[in-house]
Design an enzyme around this catalytic site. Structure first.
Site, PDB file in Angstrom:
ATOM      1  N   LYS A 117      51.209  22.543  46.594  1.00  0.00           N
ATOM      2  CA  LYS A 117      51.360  23.868  45.993  1.00  0.00           C
ATOM      3  C   LYS A 117      52.561  24.553  46.650  1.00  0.00           C
ATOM      4  O   LYS A 117      52.776  24.410  47.863  1.00  0.00           O
ATOM      5  CB  LYS A 117      50.065  24.657  46.236  1.00  0.00           C
ATOM      6  CG  LYS A 117      49.965  25.984  45.509  1.00  0.00           C
ATOM      7  CD  LYS A 117      48.586  26.599  45.756  1.00  0.00           C
ATOM      8  CE  LYS A 117      48.410  27.953  45.119  1.00  0.00           C
ATOM      9  NZ  LYS A 117      47.050  28.518  45.359  1.00  0.00           N
ATOM     10  N   SER A 198      44.736  30.158  41.394  1.00  0.00           N
ATOM     11  CA  SER A 198      46.176  30.003  41.276  1.00  0.00           C
ATOM     12  C   SER A 198      46.709  28.600  41.551  1.00  0.00           C
ATOM     13  O   SER A 198      47.902  28.357  41.365  1.00  0.00           O
ATOM     14  CB  SER A 198      46.882  30.967  42.233  1.00  0.00           C
ATOM     15  OG  SER A 198      46.580  30.618  43.589  1.00  0.00           O
ATOM     16  N   SER A 222      40.879  29.989  43.816  1.00  0.00           N
ATOM     17  CA  SER A 222      42.105  29.332  43.333  1.00  0.00           C
ATOM     18  C   SER A 222      42.006  27.816  43.225  1.00  0.00           C
ATOM     19  O   SER A 222      42.639  27.224  42.355  1.00  0.00           O
ATOM     20  CB  SER A 222      43.285  29.698  44.229  1.00  0.00           C
ATOM     21  OG  SER A 222      43.670  31.028  43.991  1.00  0.00           O
TER      22      SER A 222
END
Ligand SMILES: *[C@@H]1O[C@H](CO)[C@@H](O)[C@H](O)[C@H]1NC(C)=O
Ligand SMILES: *[C@@H]1O[C@H](CO)[C@@H](O)[C@H](O)[C@H]1NC(C)=O
Length: 534
Positions: A117, A198, A222
């Protein structure tokens, strides 16, 4: 559809196709040509890949080239990856050379490509930006703690995955999976639906076979939500089990780093590689290091892992679906499967103050996130070797100056502005932290103790705040596919350090139900449609 029926149907069909051909010469030819093509990379697991390395039917270089090709083909549609690593092929070559020369025994994550990420720092040619243009060109002082461990394990850093910009902490109006650098991430199972996040890019990429394994981060939901909506396994570790050093923060009270993978076993391989003490995140990683079991986590991948486990079903406010809906039907089927596998289900449980816990304003979670974000983002930015922005105030100013590219008129930056208005950890924040602790003790801890539970069971990310405010772990496993095509997940959550139990439960559940299937990219309408929250 009940998974038993699907499995039965598939095996009947497979038999019908195979039975006549078993004796025919055509079958032999087909078998031979499959062998010639070698190892099937699509849907390959870490164990499968390691076996193929060992047998010489696959190299890390070929694996990296396959995934780079997949990214090139699929990323214009899915927007899962922000950058690919120019060093990925040389890293793969090095891993191959180490293994072939015997200098490294192989195994684990050695030679395995991983996407990170984009809020996880790497000190290499890759940028680390949380999806924001404001951090483009910034230079980090060193690898994040988890990246250092990945490199030690011999993993190949394939690139950076997109995310909800700033980990979904810029504005409530930013669509799930959007960042200025990555564009709009799409749900690979239903292109007109959001991926949830996310950790969106990580989930999309691994679901669509653009990489072997990935890392995401979670403050509140997330990893779990992205895993659920994109039909992959997400492991949200106990806060502090994995180092947050070098990761663009939201709230150190809650932030945690964990894998998103196609299988529980793959997730456990990644988890095992990244856990442990880090002097740059000393307090949290020291406290959590006592949870790491001798012999690692893979010993808990047990087929009989559900046997004797006491699972608490939180119905009210969690498993609430319209009667006769596919969700209701599928989850009841799963509960039966768990009972059949020897689990003891304690149904209709309630968690004290659940409605307060699930309201970030009432629980204190929001106040803590806002104040900690400003405080710790400013620390992160001040430690960069080089950066166009050095504070949250600079980021806000940057967004105003680049409002077209950052789509400020459409999405705003209200959360950043709210955070900028905070002033460190004062009486309000201290009270909020104390309240979160009390809610956790009177909530999850008390329920687990009174009912002697091994785990709680909830759908999707509905329990994310329960797990967030106490720093508790959770594992999301694919549970089914809605009539709208959007996947859904089942989440097993527990007390701090309960990863061994959660892995046993999640693995046995996954193996008993085998729900996950790869996406097939049926074109959808381009307009995005909101998702159900859980
Ligand atoms: C990182 O960002 C710079 C722009 O500042 C760009 O030139 C470079 O290509 C990026 N790195 C990668 C690996 O994409
Ligand atoms: C939570 O619930 C318990 C028991 O129902 C109650 O005594 C307590 O006051 C509640 N806590 C908060 C913070 O509201």
């Amino acid at each position: 559809m009940p998974s038993d029926k699907i499995r039965k149907k598939i095996s009947e069909e497979t038999m019908a196709i195979l039975a006549p051909s078993l004796l025919s010469p055509l079958f032999v030819v087909l078998l031979a040509s499959t062998n010639c093509r070698g190892f099937e990379i699509k849907e390959a697991t870490v164990d499968g890949i390691q076996q193929a390395f060992k047998e010489g039917s696959l190299t890390s270089r070929r694996l990296v080239e396959y995934y780079l090709d997949q990214i090139q083909t699929l990323n214009p549609l899915l927007h899962a990856v922000i950058e690919v690593n120019p060093d990925a092929v040389p890293q793969a070559d090095r891993a191959d050379e180490e293994r072939l020369s015997g200098r490294h025994p192989g195994g684990g994550l050695h030679g395995i490509p991983i996407l990170l990420k984009d809020n996880i720092a790497t000190r290499d040619q890759l940028n680390t930006t949380a999806g924001s243009l404001a951090l483009l060109g910034s230079v980090v002082p060193r690898d994040a703690g988890v990246v250092r461990r990945l490199r030690q394990a011999g993993a190949v850093i394939l690139g950076k995955a997109s995310l909800g910009e700033w980990g979904n902490f810029r504005s409530h109006r930013i669509p799930s999976g959007w960042s200025a650098r990555g564009g709009q991430g799409r749900n690979p199972y239903a292109l007109s639906k959001y991926p949830c996040g996310s950790s969106t890019g990580s989930a999309i990429a691994v679901a669509a076979n653009m990489v072997a394994v990935t890392l995401g981060t979670e403050t509140d939901g997330s990893i779990i939500c992205a895993a659920a909506h994109d039909s992959v396994v997400g492991i949200k570790p106990t806060m502090g089990l994995t180092s947050r050093a070098g990761v663009i923060p939201i709230s150190p009270t809650m932030d945690t780093i964990g894998p998103l993978c196609r299988t529980v076993s793959d997730g456990v391989h990644v988890l095992e590689a990244i856990v442990g003490y880090d002097s740059r995140d000393a307090d949290a990683t020291l406290a959590a290091s006592s949870y790491i079991p001798q012999g690692g986590y893979r010993q808990f991948l047990r087929l009989e892992g559900l046997k004797g486990k006491r699972l608490g079903i939180l119905r009210k406010g969690f498993f609430e679906f319209p009667k006769g809906s596919i969700y209701q039907e599928v989850f009841e089927e799963h509960f039966n499967a768990m009972r059949k596998a020897g689990a003891i289900l304690i149904d209709n449980l309630e968690i004290n103050n659940a409605s307060i816990i699930r309201d970030a304003k009432k629980s204190g979670e929001k106040a803590v996130m806002l104040a900690e974000f400003k405080l710790y983002l400013n620390v992160y930015l001040s430690e960069l070797s080089n950066s166009p922005v050095r504070s949250l105030a600079d980021v806000i100013a940057f967004n105003n100056e680049h409002s077209a590219e950052e789509r400020i008129a459409d999405f705003g930056q209200s959360i950043l502005l709210e955070a900028q208005n905070t002033n460190g950890i004062g009486p309000v924040e201290r009270n909020a932290i104390a309240k979160m602790t009390r809610l956790s003790l009177e909530g999850l801890e008390r329920l687990m103790m009174e009912k002697q539970l091994d785990a709680i069971v909830t759908p999707g990310a509905s329990a994310s705040s329960v797990l967030a405010i106490g720093g508790y772990p959770g594992i999301s496993v694919p549970a089914g596919y809605g009539t709208n095509g959007v996947p859904f997940g089942i989440c097993f959550g527990g007390l701090k350090g309960s990863e061994p139990k959660l892995i046993e439960i999640a693995y046995a559940f996954e193996q008993a139900t085998t729900v996950r299937k790869p996406p097939s990219f049926k074109p959808g309408t381009s307009a995005f449609q909101p998702l159900k929250e859980w």
